[in-house]
Design an enzyme around this catalytic site. Sequence first.
Site, PDB file in Angstrom:
ATOM      1  N   ARG A 143       0.871  -1.183   0.000  1.00  0.00           N
ATOM      2  CA  ARG A 143       0.000   0.000   0.000  1.00  0.00           C
ATOM      3  C   ARG A 143       0.905   1.229   0.000  1.00  0.00           C
ATOM      4  NH1 ARG A 143      -5.095   1.622   3.705  1.00  0.00           N
ATOM      5  NH2 ARG A 143      -6.019   0.245   2.145  1.00  0.00           N
ATOM      6  N   HIS A 155      -7.655   0.604  -6.094  1.00  0.00           N
ATOM      7  CA  HIS A 155      -7.815  -0.235  -4.880  1.00  0.00           C
ATOM      8  C   HIS A 155      -8.551  -1.528  -5.271  1.00  0.00           C
ATOM      9  CE1 HIS A 155      -7.829  -1.334  -0.808  1.00  0.00           C
ATOM     10  NE2 HIS A 155      -8.626  -0.428  -0.273  1.00  0.00           N
ATOM     11  N   GLN A 165     -10.229  -4.047  -2.619  1.00  0.00           N
ATOM     12  CA  GLN A 165     -11.491  -3.559  -2.070  1.00  0.00           C
ATOM     13  C   GLN A 165     -12.635  -3.884  -3.029  1.00  0.00           C
ATOM     14  OE1 GLN A 165     -12.220  -1.791   0.970  1.00  0.00           O
ATOM     15  NE2 GLN A 165     -14.244  -2.399   0.273  1.00  0.00           N
ATOM     16  N   ASP A 206     -17.283   7.250  -0.901  1.00  0.00           N
ATOM     17  CA  ASP A 206     -15.971   7.219  -0.245  1.00  0.00           C
ATOM     18  C   ASP A 206     -15.676   8.639   0.242  1.00  0.00           C
ATOM     19  OD1 ASP A 206     -13.427   6.475   0.600  1.00  0.00           O
ATOM     20  OD2 ASP A 206     -12.538   6.488  -1.408  1.00  0.00           O
ATOM     21  N   CYS A 242     -16.206   1.762   1.336  1.00  0.00           N
ATOM     22  CA  CYS A 242     -14.976   0.993   1.591  1.00  0.00           C
ATOM     23  C   CYS A 242     -14.492   1.144   3.030  1.00  0.00           C
ATOM     24  CB  CYS A 242     -13.887   1.421   0.612  1.00  0.00           C
ATOM     25  SG  CYS A 242     -13.537   3.186   0.656  1.00  0.00           S
ATOM     26  N   ARG A 297     -13.412  -8.428   2.686  1.00  0.00           N
ATOM     27  CA  ARG A 297     -11.996  -8.180   2.374  1.00  0.00           C
ATOM     28  C   ARG A 297     -11.181  -9.438   2.700  1.00  0.00           C
ATOM     29  NH1 ARG A 297      -9.976  -3.050   2.204  1.00  0.00           N
ATOM     30  NH2 ARG A 297      -8.134  -4.123   1.423  1.00  0.00           N
TER      31      ARG A 297
END
Length: 315
Positions: free
Chosen positions: A110, A137, A140, A233, A274, A302
Site C-alpha cells: 500500500r 484499490h 477492495q 468514499d 470501503c 476483504r
Amino acid sequence: MEITTKYKGRDFLSLYDYTGEDIAYFLDVADALKKEQKEGGTMGYLPGRTLGMLFTKSSTRTRVSFQVGIHQLGGTGLFLSGNDLQIGRGEPIKDTARVLSRYLDAIMIRTFAHSDVEELAEYADIPIINGLTDLLHPCQVLADLQTIREYKGKNLKGLKLTYIGDGNNMAHSLLYGSAKMGMDMTLACPEGYDPDEEVFRRAKEVAEESGSFIKIYRDPEEAAEGADVLYTDVWASMGQEGEAAQRRQAFEGIYQINDDLMKVAKDDAIVLHCLPAHRGEEITDAVMEGKHSAIFDEAENRLHAQKAVMALLIP
Ligand code: CP
Ligand code: NVA
C-alpha cells in the site's frame, strides 16, 4: 476445494489486467473459502509461505485482513513499515524488489504512486498485490463485488451501481470492476473531481465489450435513479489532507448518501462504503446504521476475497 494453478505467479495490480471470467472465478473461490472457514478451516492452501505486507500509508482493514488471511491459509504475514525499511531512507525500489524476492513468497503493498507498485512488480519475481495506491484499490472492489453477489445474485449484468463523490482510487477500481462484470455504473462527481480520463476511457472500452453502461453526472439524484447499489468514499483521500477544506466546499451538502438520496434508488438497494467513513460528510449516520447498509459484510469480505487472491496467485 480444488483450485486452478493457472494464475500462480501473477501480480494483482489492477482489475483491468483480468477478464470478467477471471474475476468471476476469483469470486467463486472467495465464496468457497468463506464457507470453508465458517465450517472449520482453510489451513491447507499455502503452508509455510510468507507474505510481506509493505505499508507507507495507514490501514485498519487491509493490514488486519491480509495478516489474518495468510495465517488462515497456513502461511505467515510480515508487517513492513515503509518508515522502518531502508526504502524510507532512499534504497531504490528495484533493489528492494530483488532482495525481498529472495526471502518472501509474495508482497502486498500500500503506497502513494501507482508507478512505484508497477516498478516493484517489474523487478520482483514473486507476486505483487496492490493493497491501494493513489490510482487504484482492486482488493477492495473484489470484496465489493463479492458482497453485491451475496445480496443481488451471481449475475451482475444489468445491475446498476452509483458512486457518489470523488473520482478517486475507489471510483477507478469500481469503474474497471463494473465494466469487466457487465454492471452499469453511474457516478456523480463535482466539477473538477471526475475520475482520471485514461482510466475512464479504458473502462468505457471494456464496458462496450461487456455491454454495460458508464456515465458521469453532476447531480447525485439523477445518477442514482433506480440504482441497485449506492457507493461512496471520503471527500479527501490519504495524502490529500492539505486539500480538505477546499474539497469540503466542493462536496458539502450535495455529494452525500442520505435518506433523501435513498428514495430515488430501488427500494431494495444496498449501500456500500470501503471505510473508513466520515459520518455527516459523504454518508449520514442514519444510512450507515440503516437497513440498506451492507457495509460491515463488505468489510468482512476483504478477508475472503483477498484469501482467494493469495491462494490463486502465490505459488
Ligand atoms: N477500505 C480499506 O482499505 O480500509 P483500510 O484503509 O483500513 O485498510
Ligand atoms: N480513497 C480512500 C480509500 C481508503 C480505503 C483513500 O485513498 O484514502
